[in-house]
Design a protein around this motif. Structure first.
Motif, mmCIF file in Angstrom:
data_model
loop_
_atom_site.group_PDB
_atom_site.id
_atom_site.type_symbol
_atom_site.label_atom_id
_atom_site.label_comp_id
_atom_site.label_asym_id
_atom_site.label_seq_id
_atom_site.Cartn_x
_atom_site.Cartn_y
_atom_site.Cartn_z
ATOM 1 N N ARG A 66 -7.383 10.660 -6.968
ATOM 2 C CA ARG A 66 -6.159 11.129 -7.346
ATOM 3 C C ARG A 66 -4.870 10.255 -7.011
ATOM 4 N NH1 ARG A 66 -4.663 17.019 -7.562
ATOM 5 N NH2 ARG A 66 -3.560 16.271 -9.379
ATOM 6 N N ILE A 67 -5.030 9.927 -5.708
ATOM 7 C CA ILE A 67 -4.010 8.810 -5.119
ATOM 8 C C ILE A 67 -4.036 7.851 -5.914
ATOM 9 C CG2 ILE A 67 -3.479 7.455 -2.953
ATOM 10 C CD1 ILE A 67 -4.875 9.900 -1.315
ATOM 11 N N TYR A 68 -4.994 7.018 -6.392
ATOM 12 C CA TYR A 68 -5.183 5.884 -7.095
ATOM 13 C C TYR A 68 -4.377 6.022 -8.531
ATOM 14 C CZ TYR A 68 -8.217 3.326 -3.558
ATOM 15 O OH TYR A 68 -8.696 2.498 -2.605
ATOM 16 N N ALA A 69 -4.708 7.361 -9.080
ATOM 17 C CA ALA A 69 -3.860 7.637 -10.467
ATOM 18 C C ALA A 69 -2.654 7.629 -10.330
ATOM 19 C CB ALA A 69 -4.733 8.800 -10.919
ATOM 20 N N ALA A 70 -2.154 8.257 -9.139
ATOM 21 C CA ALA A 70 -0.760 8.619 -9.140
ATOM 22 C C ALA A 70 0.067 7.257 -8.638
ATOM 23 C CB ALA A 70 -0.472 9.742 -8.280
ATOM 24 N N PHE A 71 -0.546 6.783 -7.611
ATOM 25 C CA PHE A 71 0.204 5.600 -7.070
ATOM 26 C C PHE A 71 -0.183 4.165 -7.390
ATOM 27 C CE2 PHE A 71 0.987 9.468 -4.601
ATOM 28 C CZ PHE A 71 2.368 9.563 -4.358
ATOM 29 N N GLY A 72 -1.534 4.030 -7.898
ATOM 30 C CA GLY A 72 -2.050 2.637 -7.888
ATOM 31 C C GLY A 72 -2.800 2.312 -6.880
ATOM 32 N N SER A 73 -2.806 1.087 -6.238
ATOM 33 C CA SER A 73 -3.249 0.563 -5.291
ATOM 34 C C SER A 73 -2.671 0.931 -3.817
ATOM 35 C CB SER A 73 -3.440 -0.908 -5.219
ATOM 36 O OG SER A 73 -1.974 -1.566 -5.018
ATOM 37 N N LYS A 74 -3.580 0.959 -2.728
ATOM 38 C CA LYS A 74 -2.834 1.171 -1.509
ATOM 39 C C LYS A 74 -1.575 0.370 -1.178
ATOM 40 C CE LYS A 74 -3.859 0.362 3.634
ATOM 41 N NZ LYS A 74 -4.579 0.067 4.314
ATOM 42 N N GLU A 75 -1.821 -0.852 -1.794
ATOM 43 C CA GLU A 75 -0.367 -1.761 -1.629
ATOM 44 C C GLU A 75 0.734 -1.252 -2.327
ATOM 45 O OE1 GLU A 75 0.838 -6.516 -2.146
ATOM 46 O OE2 GLU A 75 -1.151 -6.148 -1.985
ATOM 47 N N ASP A 76 0.364 -0.737 -3.755
ATOM 48 C CA ASP A 76 1.532 -0.301 -4.276
ATOM 49 C C ASP A 76 2.048 1.053 -3.940
ATOM 50 O OD1 ASP A 76 1.166 -2.314 -6.623
ATOM 51 O OD2 ASP A 76 -0.087 -1.083 -7.498
ATOM 52 N N LEU A 77 1.336 1.933 -3.079
ATOM 53 C CA LEU A 77 1.356 3.092 -2.474
ATOM 54 C C LEU A 77 2.569 2.525 -1.436
ATOM 55 C CD1 LEU A 77 1.726 6.188 -1.904
ATOM 56 C CD2 LEU A 77 -0.576 5.798 -1.020
ATOM 57 N N PHE A 78 1.954 1.576 -0.531
ATOM 58 C CA PHE A 78 2.836 1.179 0.725
ATOM 59 C C PHE A 78 4.166 0.858 0.102
ATOM 60 C CE2 PHE A 78 3.901 -2.212 3.650
ATOM 61 C CZ PHE A 78 4.235 -1.558 4.668
ATOM 62 N N ARG A 79 4.265 -0.221 -0.879
ATOM 63 C CA ARG A 79 5.555 -0.734 -1.206
ATOM 64 C C ARG A 79 6.647 0.343 -1.731
ATOM 65 N NH1 ARG A 79 5.740 -6.642 -2.775
ATOM 66 N NH2 ARG A 79 3.576 -7.257 -2.195
ATOM 67 N N GLU A 80 6.022 1.333 -2.215
ATOM 68 C CA GLU A 80 6.790 2.456 -2.734
ATOM 69 C C GLU A 80 6.860 3.405 -1.549
ATOM 70 O OE1 GLU A 80 6.484 6.156 -5.963
ATOM 71 O OE2 GLU A 80 4.902 4.329 -6.343
ATOM 72 N N ALA A 81 6.352 3.371 -0.635
ATOM 73 C CA ALA A 81 6.576 4.355 0.637
ATOM 74 C C ALA A 81 7.856 3.517 1.550
ATOM 75 C CB ALA A 81 5.533 4.331 1.537
#
Length: 201
Positions: A44-59
């Motif tokens: 669900r995290i991948y589905a919502a935010f993409g990769s860990k790196e994508d999530l980090f950049r958004e964070a």
């Protein structure tokens, strides 16, 4: 309906991810840590935010739009160069030492000791820090042009000094140096700018 995953608040999940990365850095935060922090399955995290790196950049973008935006706000809102620099440093101390919150600066803390495969993240964070330094230098150069600072002021060296100090405040805060000591350090640091002012503050 049975088996249907519950809805989640994406903004709230992003805040939790930001805090996890802020505390442990990019590489120090595993996918398992994010699953635990967000209370969501990795799929669900991948589905919502993409990769860990994508999530980090958004964070990081969330951090910079809120707590981490203190330097930008000081540059935009304060009428004279002394107030810009002092507010920037004092706000840094306040934000980096808040009780019950991650300590230090997310962009500084997240960037230490990454493996080779994370070079892109390291480079991206370095660009963020260099852009902040450049904005401080530019403000000091403007102060020289406007006559706020003496004409022989080395705006670049002074800007590097305060940018380095801001990064150092982050490290000191994470090491547990008390807020009062950090504010005292800022008081001393302002003397370098005061010596370059066209008129005494």
């Amino acid at each position: 309906m049975a088996g249907r995953p519950r809805e989640f608040d994406r903004d709230q999940a992003l805040e939790k991810a930001r805090d996890a990365f802020w505390r442990r850095g990019y590489e120090g935060t595993s996918m398992a840590d994010l699953v635990s922090a967000l209370g969501l399955a990795s799929a669900r995290i991948y589905a919502a935010f993409g990769s860990k790196e994508d999530l980090f950049r958004e964070a990081v973008a969330l951090y910079e739009a809120n707590e981490g935006g203190f330097a930008t706000r000081a540059l935009q809102e304060e009428p004279n160069v002394r107030r810009v620099i002092e507010r920037m440093l004092r706000d840094a101390v306040e934000i980096y030492t808040r009780p019950g919150r991650p300590q230090g600066c997310m962009v500084v803390a997240a960037a230490t000791n990454c493996a080779v495969e994370n070079d892109a993240v390291l480079q991206w964070l370095a660009e963020h820090r260099l852009a902040r330094t450049a904005s401080i230098v530019e403000r000091l150069k403007k102060a020289v042009r406007d006559g706020e600072l003496k004409p022989d002021t080395d705006a670049e060296a002074l800007g590097d000094h305060y940018a380095t100090l801001m990064h150092g405040l982050s490290v000191q805060a994470r090491d547990g140096v008390p807020k009062k000591r950090l504010h005292d350090l800022v008081t001393v640091a302002m003397q370098a700018l005061d010596a370059s002012l066209s008129q005494a503050p």
